[in-house]
Design a protein around this motif. Structure first.
Motif, PDB file in Angstrom:
ATOM      1  N   ALA A 194       1.027  -1.247   0.239  1.00 26.69           N
ATOM      2  CA  ALA A 194       0.167  -0.243  -0.253  1.00 26.69           C
ATOM      3  C   ALA A 194       1.059   1.044   0.191  1.00 26.69           C
ATOM      4  CB  ALA A 194      -0.647   0.231   1.256  1.00 26.69           C
ATOM      5  N   PHE A 195       1.389   1.468   0.678  1.00 27.35           N
ATOM      6  CA  PHE A 195       2.835   2.749   0.841  1.00 27.35           C
ATOM      7  C   PHE A 195       4.264   2.180  -0.030  1.00 27.35           C
ATOM      8  CE2 PHE A 195       0.041   2.762   5.071  1.00 27.35           C
ATOM      9  CZ  PHE A 195       0.153   3.864   5.119  1.00 27.35           C
ATOM     10  N   GLY A 196       4.481   1.160  -0.345  1.00 29.05           N
ATOM     11  CA  GLY A 196       4.916   1.561  -1.575  1.00 29.05           C
ATOM     12  C   GLY A 196       5.047   2.280  -3.131  1.00 29.05           C
ATOM     13  N   ARG A 197       3.314   1.757  -3.190  1.00 30.43           N
ATOM     14  CA  ARG A 197       2.522   2.109  -3.834  1.00 30.43           C
ATOM     15  C   ARG A 197       2.649   3.536  -3.985  1.00 30.43           C
ATOM     16  NH1 ARG A 197      -3.425   2.142  -4.360  1.00 30.43           N
ATOM     17  NH2 ARG A 197      -4.380   1.360  -2.396  1.00 30.43           N
ATOM     18  N   LEU A 198       2.377   4.382  -2.845  1.00 32.68           N
ATOM     19  CA  LEU A 198       1.695   5.907  -2.829  1.00 32.68           C
ATOM     20  C   LEU A 198       3.534   6.879  -2.888  1.00 32.68           C
ATOM     21  CD1 LEU A 198      -0.644   5.131   0.236  1.00 32.68           C
ATOM     22  CD2 LEU A 198      -0.725   5.354  -2.134  1.00 32.68           C
ATOM     23  N   ILE A 199       4.688   6.007  -2.676  1.00 33.17           N
ATOM     24  CA  ILE A 199       5.449   6.919  -2.160  1.00 33.17           C
ATOM     25  C   ILE A 199       5.601   7.899  -3.301  1.00 33.17           C
ATOM     26  CG2 ILE A 199       7.587   6.574  -2.475  1.00 33.17           C
ATOM     27  CD1 ILE A 199       8.493   4.836  -1.073  1.00 33.17           C
ATOM     28  N   LEU A 200       5.464   7.966  -4.865  1.00 32.33           N
ATOM     29  CA  LEU A 200       5.875   8.037  -5.991  1.00 32.33           C
ATOM     30  C   LEU A 200       4.618   9.097  -5.621  1.00 32.33           C
ATOM     31  CD1 LEU A 200       6.519   9.088  -8.731  1.00 32.33           C
ATOM     32  CD2 LEU A 200       5.176   7.709  -9.851  1.00 32.33           C
ATOM     33  N   ASP A 201       3.425   8.738  -5.951  1.00 30.87           N
ATOM     34  CA  ASP A 201       2.230  10.150  -5.868  1.00 30.87           C
ATOM     35  C   ASP A 201       2.525  11.332  -4.477  1.00 30.87           C
ATOM     36  OD1 ASP A 201       0.833   7.708  -7.409  1.00 30.87           O
ATOM     37  OD2 ASP A 201      -0.498   7.514  -5.700  1.00 30.87           O
ATOM     38  N   HIS A 202       3.105  10.193  -3.501  1.00 33.11           N
ATOM     39  CA  HIS A 202       3.181  11.683  -2.112  1.00 33.11           C
ATOM     40  C   HIS A 202       5.234  12.345  -3.249  1.00 33.11           C
ATOM     41  CE1 HIS A 202       0.118   9.603   0.271  1.00 33.11           C
ATOM     42  NE2 HIS A 202      -0.375  10.452  -1.224  1.00 33.11           N
ATOM     43  N   SER A 203       4.762  11.925  -3.806  1.00 31.31           N
ATOM     44  CA  SER A 203       7.090  13.140  -3.574  1.00 31.31           C
ATOM     45  C   SER A 203       6.560  14.393  -3.946  1.00 31.31           C
ATOM     46  CB  SER A 203       7.001  12.455  -5.756  1.00 31.31           C
ATOM     47  OG  SER A 203       6.353  13.410  -6.494  1.00 31.31           O
ATOM     48  N   ARG A 204       5.778  14.909  -3.923  1.00 30.66           N
ATOM     49  CA  ARG A 204       5.456  16.605  -3.046  1.00 30.66           C
ATOM     50  C   ARG A 204       5.146  16.851  -2.370  1.00 30.66           C
ATOM     51  NH1 ARG A 204       3.211  19.533  -9.509  1.00 30.66           N
ATOM     52  NH2 ARG A 204       4.204  18.221 -10.798  1.00 30.66           N
ATOM     53  N   VAL A 205       4.805  15.685  -1.406  1.00 31.25           N
ATOM     54  CA  VAL A 205       5.242  15.935   0.459  1.00 31.25           C
ATOM     55  C   VAL A 205       6.101  15.513   1.085  1.00 31.25           C
ATOM     56  CG1 VAL A 205       3.217  16.252   1.649  1.00 31.25           C
ATOM     57  CG2 VAL A 205       2.575  15.592  -0.162  1.00 31.25           C
ATOM     58  N   PRO A 206       6.949  15.666   0.992  1.00 32.14           N
ATOM     59  CA  PRO A 206       8.184  15.421   1.340  1.00 32.14           C
ATOM     60  C   PRO A 206       7.756  14.917   3.059  1.00 32.14           C
ATOM     61  CG  PRO A 206       8.722  17.374  -0.222  1.00 32.14           C
ATOM     62  CD  PRO A 206       7.522  17.801   0.545  1.00 32.14           C
ATOM     63  N   ASP A 207       7.426  15.775   3.605  1.00 32.81           N
ATOM     64  CA  ASP A 207       7.558  14.953   5.559  1.00 32.81           C
ATOM     65  C   ASP A 207       6.368  13.805   4.577  1.00 32.81           C
ATOM     66  OD1 ASP A 207       5.228  16.320   4.772  1.00 32.81           O
ATOM     67  OD2 ASP A 207       4.789  15.670   6.957  1.00 32.81           O
ATOM     68  N   LEU A 208       5.964  13.069   4.448  1.00 36.50           N
ATOM     69  CA  LEU A 208       5.080  11.858   4.066  1.00 36.50           C
ATOM     70  C   LEU A 208       5.536  11.306   3.494  1.00 36.50           C
ATOM     71  CD1 LEU A 208       2.303  11.098   5.093  1.00 36.50           C
ATOM     72  CD2 LEU A 208       1.225  11.654   3.380  1.00 36.50           C
ATOM     73  N   CYS A 209       6.749  11.102   2.352  1.00 43.21           N
ATOM     74  CA  CYS A 209       7.082  10.709   1.647  1.00 43.21           C
ATOM     75  C   CYS A 209       8.268  10.078   1.948  1.00 43.21           C
ATOM     76  CB  CYS A 209       7.405  11.511  -0.122  1.00 43.21           C
ATOM     77  SG  CYS A 209       7.954  10.218  -0.721  1.00 43.21           S
ATOM     78  N   THR A 210       9.127  10.648   2.730  1.00 47.96           N
ATOM     79  CA  THR A 210      10.095  10.326   3.433  1.00 47.96           C
ATOM     80  C   THR A 210       9.720   9.223   4.344  1.00 47.96           C
ATOM     81  OG1 THR A 210      11.278  11.698   3.322  1.00 47.96           O
ATOM     82  CG2 THR A 210      11.978  10.747   5.092  1.00 47.96           C
ATOM     83  N   ARG A 211       8.455   9.570   5.296  1.00 50.09           N
ATOM     84  CA  ARG A 211       8.193   8.268   5.765  1.00 50.09           C
ATOM     85  C   ARG A 211       7.838   7.393   5.108  1.00 50.09           C
ATOM     86  NH1 ARG A 211       3.429  11.445   9.561  1.00 50.09           N
ATOM     87  NH2 ARG A 211       3.220   9.303  10.191  1.00 50.09           N
ATOM     88  N   GLU A 212       6.807   7.265   4.200  1.00 48.45           N
ATOM     89  CA  GLU A 212       6.182   6.320   3.381  1.00 48.45           C
ATOM     90  C   GLU A 212       8.022   5.405   3.018  1.00 48.45           C
ATOM     91  OE1 GLU A 212       2.211   7.546   1.981  1.00 48.45           O
ATOM     92  OE2 GLU A 212       4.599   8.310   0.681  1.00 48.45           O
ATOM     93  N   CYS A 213       9.127   6.205   3.086  1.00 55.38           N
ATOM     94  CA  CYS A 213       9.925   5.211   2.599  1.00 55.38           C
ATOM     95  C   CYS A 213      10.703   5.062   3.786  1.00 55.38           C
ATOM     96  CB  CYS A 213      10.502   6.048   1.824  1.00 55.38           C
ATOM     97  SG  CYS A 213      10.418   6.482   0.250  1.00 55.38           S
ATOM     98  N   ASP A 214      11.101   5.168   4.042  1.00 54.43           N
ATOM     99  CA  ASP A 214      11.295   4.551   5.860  1.00 54.43           C
ATOM    100  C   ASP A 214      10.670   3.781   6.224  1.00 54.43           C
ATOM    101  OD1 ASP A 214      13.034   6.561   5.363  1.00 54.43           O
ATOM    102  OD2 ASP A 214      12.591   7.780   7.392  1.00 54.43           O
ATOM    103  N   LEU A 215       9.109   3.223   6.238  1.00 57.89           N
ATOM    104  CA  LEU A 215       8.751   2.318   6.889  1.00 57.89           C
ATOM    105  C   LEU A 215       8.878   0.978   5.963  1.00 57.89           C
ATOM    106  CD1 LEU A 215       6.498   1.506   8.636  1.00 57.89           C
ATOM    107  CD2 LEU A 215       4.813   2.417   7.329  1.00 57.89           C
ATOM    108  N   VAL A 216       9.213   1.442   4.733  1.00 61.99           N
ATOM    109  CA  VAL A 216       8.804   0.039   3.341  1.00 61.99           C
ATOM    110  C   VAL A 216       9.953  -0.429   3.282  1.00 61.99           C
ATOM    111  CG1 VAL A 216       8.818  -0.178   1.302  1.00 61.99           C
ATOM    112  CG2 VAL A 216       6.906   1.296   1.884  1.00 61.99           C
ATOM    113  N   VAL A 217      10.909   0.633   3.300  1.00 56.05           N
ATOM    114  CA  VAL A 217      12.300  -0.029   3.614  1.00 56.05           C
ATOM    115  C   VAL A 217      12.466  -1.119   4.574  1.00 56.05           C
ATOM    116  CG1 VAL A 217      15.162   0.695   3.690  1.00 56.05           C
ATOM    117  CG2 VAL A 217      13.487   2.081   2.678  1.00 56.05           C
ATOM    118  N   ARG A 218      12.230  -0.669   6.190  1.00 54.65           N
ATOM    119  CA  ARG A 218      12.367  -1.012   7.576  1.00 54.65           C
ATOM    120  C   ARG A 218      11.364  -2.505   7.161  1.00 54.65           C
ATOM    121  NH1 ARG A 218      10.536   0.769  13.499  1.00 54.65           N
ATOM    122  NH2 ARG A 218      10.878  -1.418  14.625  1.00 54.65           N
TER     123      ARG A 218
END
Length: 224
Positions: free
Chosen positions: A193-217
């Protein structure tokens, strides 16, 4: 013959969970919740806390239907009355005879509602607070509700309402990682779910960063 024009019997109060149009008809489960809530209010009106607890205990013990009606009313109160949410949750803890199973089933109705995007802002906030409290008590079935909520986050939609749902879901997961890691299906769902949202939220840096961190972890720690 009675004049029907003089019939002043009030209509049942409409549910206040979603921002529906006046012409929309609430689904039966929604009306059941609000009706149970008003019956609950009448049951404990003008009673002290100890008297209310005794009354609720007695009512919950009468029958399974009485128990379900009380739970319905308390769930609705938690979702729609933020200032009394903690009190209603304590009462729910007192009267629940099934480990919150019926309460969870009511929340599943909310989380899977086809028009979930219309949920009221204060109800959404209370829903996530309620889920946090249920997670603390290790209530069964909450993982399924979180899965349903991740599916309600719409890909490609960066409207405030969808971003708010995304942030709330992300915060719930981040705040309860030890709990999340107990459920393989939930882990896989969150990664997808959050992996597919990362690109959508590229213009929402704080949210995108948190999503990346969660998915990577999750991929790093729970790849299997």
């Amino acid at each position: 013959m009675a004049d029907s024009s003089t019939d002043t019997s009030p209509l049942p109060p409409p549910p206040q969970l979603f921002n529906l149009e006046p012409i929309d008809v609430a689904e039966p489960w929604q009306q059941e919740l609000v009706d149970s809530f008003h019956a609950l209010r009448a049951l404990i009106a003008n009673k002290s806390n100890s008297e209310a607890h005794d009354t609720l205990q007695q009512k919950a013990s009468e029958s399974m239907q009485s128990h379900c009606n009380l739970v319905n009313g308390l769930v609705y109160g938690i979702l729609t009355e933020p200032s009394e949410g903690s009190t209603f949750f304590r009462n729910l803890s007192i009267v629940s005879r099934d480990g919150f199973a019926h309460a969870v089933s009511r929340l599943q109705h909310v989380a899977t509602y086809l028009r979930f995007r219309l949920i009221r802002g204060d109800v959404l906030k209370q829903l996530f607070w309620f889920l946090s409290e249920l997670i603390k008590t290790n209530t069964s079935g909450v993982d399924q509700i979180v899965i349903f909520l991740t599916r309600q986050i719409r890909s490609g939609d960066v409207t405030p309402g969808n971003l708010k749902l995304c942030r709330n879901t992300l915060h719930l997961i981040e705040s309860n990682m030890d709990w999340v890691l107990r459920f393989p299906v939930l882990i896989a769902t969150v990664v997808y779910a959050f992996g597919r949202l990362i690109l959508d939220h590229s213009r929402v840096p704080d949210l995108c960063t948190r999503e990346c961190d969660l998915v990577v972890r999750l991929i790093r720690d729970k790849f299997t």
